[in-house]
Design a protein around this motif. Structure first.
Motif, PDB file in Angstrom:
ATOM      1  N   ASP A  88       0.807  -1.229   0.000  1.00 50.83           N
ATOM      2  CA  ASP A  88       0.000   0.000   0.000  1.00 50.83           C
ATOM      3  C   ASP A  88       0.834   1.270   0.000  1.00 50.83           C
ATOM      4  OD1 ASP A  88       0.810  -0.593   2.568  1.00 50.83           O
ATOM      5  OD2 ASP A  88      -1.073  -0.043   3.506  1.00 50.83           O
TER       6      ASP A  88
ATOM      7  N   PRO B  94      -8.116  -3.840   4.219  1.00 53.52           N
ATOM      8  CA  PRO B  94      -8.646  -4.044   2.871  1.00 53.52           C
ATOM      9  C   PRO B  94      -8.902  -2.717   2.160  1.00 53.52           C
ATOM     10  CG  PRO B  94     -10.279  -4.636   4.537  1.00 53.52           C
ATOM     11  CD  PRO B  94      -9.032  -4.269   5.260  1.00 53.52           C
ATOM     12  N   PRO B  95      -8.749  -2.707   0.826  1.00 52.93           N
ATOM     13  CA  PRO B  95      -9.009  -1.482   0.070  1.00 52.93           C
ATOM     14  C   PRO B  95     -10.504  -1.204  -0.013  1.00 52.93           C
ATOM     15  CG  PRO B  95      -8.532  -3.289  -1.409  1.00 52.93           C
ATOM     16  CD  PRO B  95      -8.341  -3.811  -0.017  1.00 52.93           C
TER      17      PRO B  95
ATOM     18  N   TRP C 205      -7.870  -8.113  -1.744  1.00 52.08           N
ATOM     19  CA  TRP C 205      -7.046  -7.801  -0.577  1.00 52.08           C
ATOM     20  C   TRP C 205      -6.240  -9.014  -0.178  1.00 52.08           C
ATOM     21  CZ3 TRP C 205      -8.658  -8.600   5.017  1.00 52.08           C
ATOM     22  CH2 TRP C 205      -7.686  -8.111   5.897  1.00 52.08           C
TER      23      TRP C 205
ATOM     24  N   ASP D  91      -3.981  -9.945   2.931  1.00 49.47           N
ATOM     25  CA  ASP D  91      -3.620  -9.515   4.281  1.00 49.47           C
ATOM     26  C   ASP D  91      -2.126  -9.699   4.514  1.00 49.47           C
ATOM     27  OD1 ASP D  91      -3.388  -9.016   6.992  1.00 49.47           O
ATOM     28  OD2 ASP D  91      -5.023 -10.361   7.571  1.00 49.47           O
TER      29      ASP D  91
END
Length: 119
Positions: A53, A83-84, A91, A93
């Motif tokens: 991210d 999560p987006p 997503w 993790d």
């Protein structure tokens, strides 16, 4: 041909991903920033893009949006803690066990291959 592009600013994370995906079918490419990733995308459209991210020259979600704008069939995943908000971004993790990450990457690759994603 199925191709994966992995993007993360942390060289240790990229090394871990490189080891994790050795047995996945297709080509694998690795980048450490948005600029490098977009240059690789321009050379060859990937089937699957996985990015962290936070990148030194932007954010992973922004990168995925740029990739999706020019290659709408590319499977996109954000490897992050949260999560987006985008519904069409998978997503992954960051805290998930390697076996779970591997299984998700396998499914993304299989899905990309079956839908005829770029190359």
């Amino acid at each position: 041909m199925l191709t994966f592009l992995f993007v993360d600013e942390d060289p240790r994370s990229l090394a871990a991903l490189r080891r994790l995906v050795r047995d996945l079918p297709g080509g694998k490419r690795f980048a450490r920033c948005v600029e490098e990733a977009l240059a690789l995308v321009k050379e060859e459209a990937p089937s699957v893009v996985v990015t962290g991210d936070l990148l030194p020259d932007g954010d992973g979600l922004g990168l995925l949006e740029q990739v999706r704008a020019s290659h709408p069939r590319t499977a996109c995943a954000l490897h992050a803690v949260m999560p987006p908000l985008a519904r069409d971004i998978t997503w992954m993790d960051r805290a998930a066990p390697p076996s779970e990450v591997h299984a998700l990457l396998w499914m993304l690759g299989i899905g990309a291959a079956s839908t005829g994603s770029p190359r």
